[in-house]
Scaffold this active site. Sequence first.
Site, PDB file in Angstrom:
ATOM      1  CB  CYS A   1     -51.759 -29.801  26.297  1.00 33.74           C
ATOM      2  SG  CYS A   1     -51.109 -29.862  24.604  1.00 33.74           S
TER       3      CYS A   1
ATOM      4  CG  HIS B   1     -51.386 -34.397  27.265  1.00 26.94           C
ATOM      5  ND1 HIS B   1     -52.723 -34.072  27.275  1.00 26.94           N
ATOM      6  CD2 HIS B   1     -50.839 -33.716  26.223  1.00 26.94           C
ATOM      7  CE1 HIS B   1     -52.983 -33.240  26.277  1.00 26.94           C
ATOM      8  NE2 HIS B   1     -51.858 -33.012  25.623  1.00 26.94           N
TER       9      HIS B   1
ATOM     10  CD  GLU C   1     -53.959 -35.764  30.128  1.00 17.79           C
ATOM     11  OE1 GLU C   1     -54.109 -35.708  28.896  1.00 17.79           O
ATOM     12  OE2 GLU C   1     -53.146 -35.049  30.756  1.00 17.79           O
TER      13      GLU C   1
END
Length: 234
Positions: free
Chosen positions: A107, A210, A212
């Site tokens: 990001c 994202h 994660e």
Amino acid sequence: MRPIIAVTARFEAKLEGLCIQHNYYEALTTCGSLPIMLPLTDDADEIARLLDGVDGVLLPGGLDIDAHCYGEEPRPATESPYLPLDRHQMALVPQVLARDLPMLGICRGMQAINVAMGGTLWQDLCSQRAHTHDHRVEKDTDRPAHTVDVVSGTPLAELLNTDEMGVNSIHHQAVRKLGRGLEPMAYSDDGLVEAVWMPKRRFVRAVQWHPEQMWHADQRQRAIIQQFVDACRG
């Protein structure tokens, strides 16, 4: 031994503090690495000493980058930047590249790599770019918000063995002009660059979404982080 991965700090305005968010820490440790947070410094000698002790660098999400870093005046919709972090990342990225250390941007991290290499950003997609849908979808961020088209022949296509995938989307800025040495690996369904790499470096990858936050439910997202950790093992 687990590779040591340096994570640049995230500034949390409400707490007036710096941190590594839990999602990054959990994903990196689960994939077999030891993450540490870098102190904020833009001193070249101090950055060199810090990089002597790590095997790779992750630039995570966070606040908007100061528009002055890419030669523009901030627009009204641009967030107030945290200048120590901007100066730190702009000084850090060239040293990481010079050492050919593995680097992953997520990001804001992708945007920071792009700006450090002379690229520019859309400061606010909704007000600057016609026919762009809302990319700031802050609910259910473990689920896809839109799809991306993966560019054939790129490392992302080879890793995931797909030409399309669903991703989350929590941003209102994006890459406008690509920085030196960067090549696109994926585009959003409305034409934004969503992933990049540097063919002339051992391992430099960055994504606008994202992983994660999605890796529990989507093994392709975990593969992105695992590949980075494996590259840090040398």
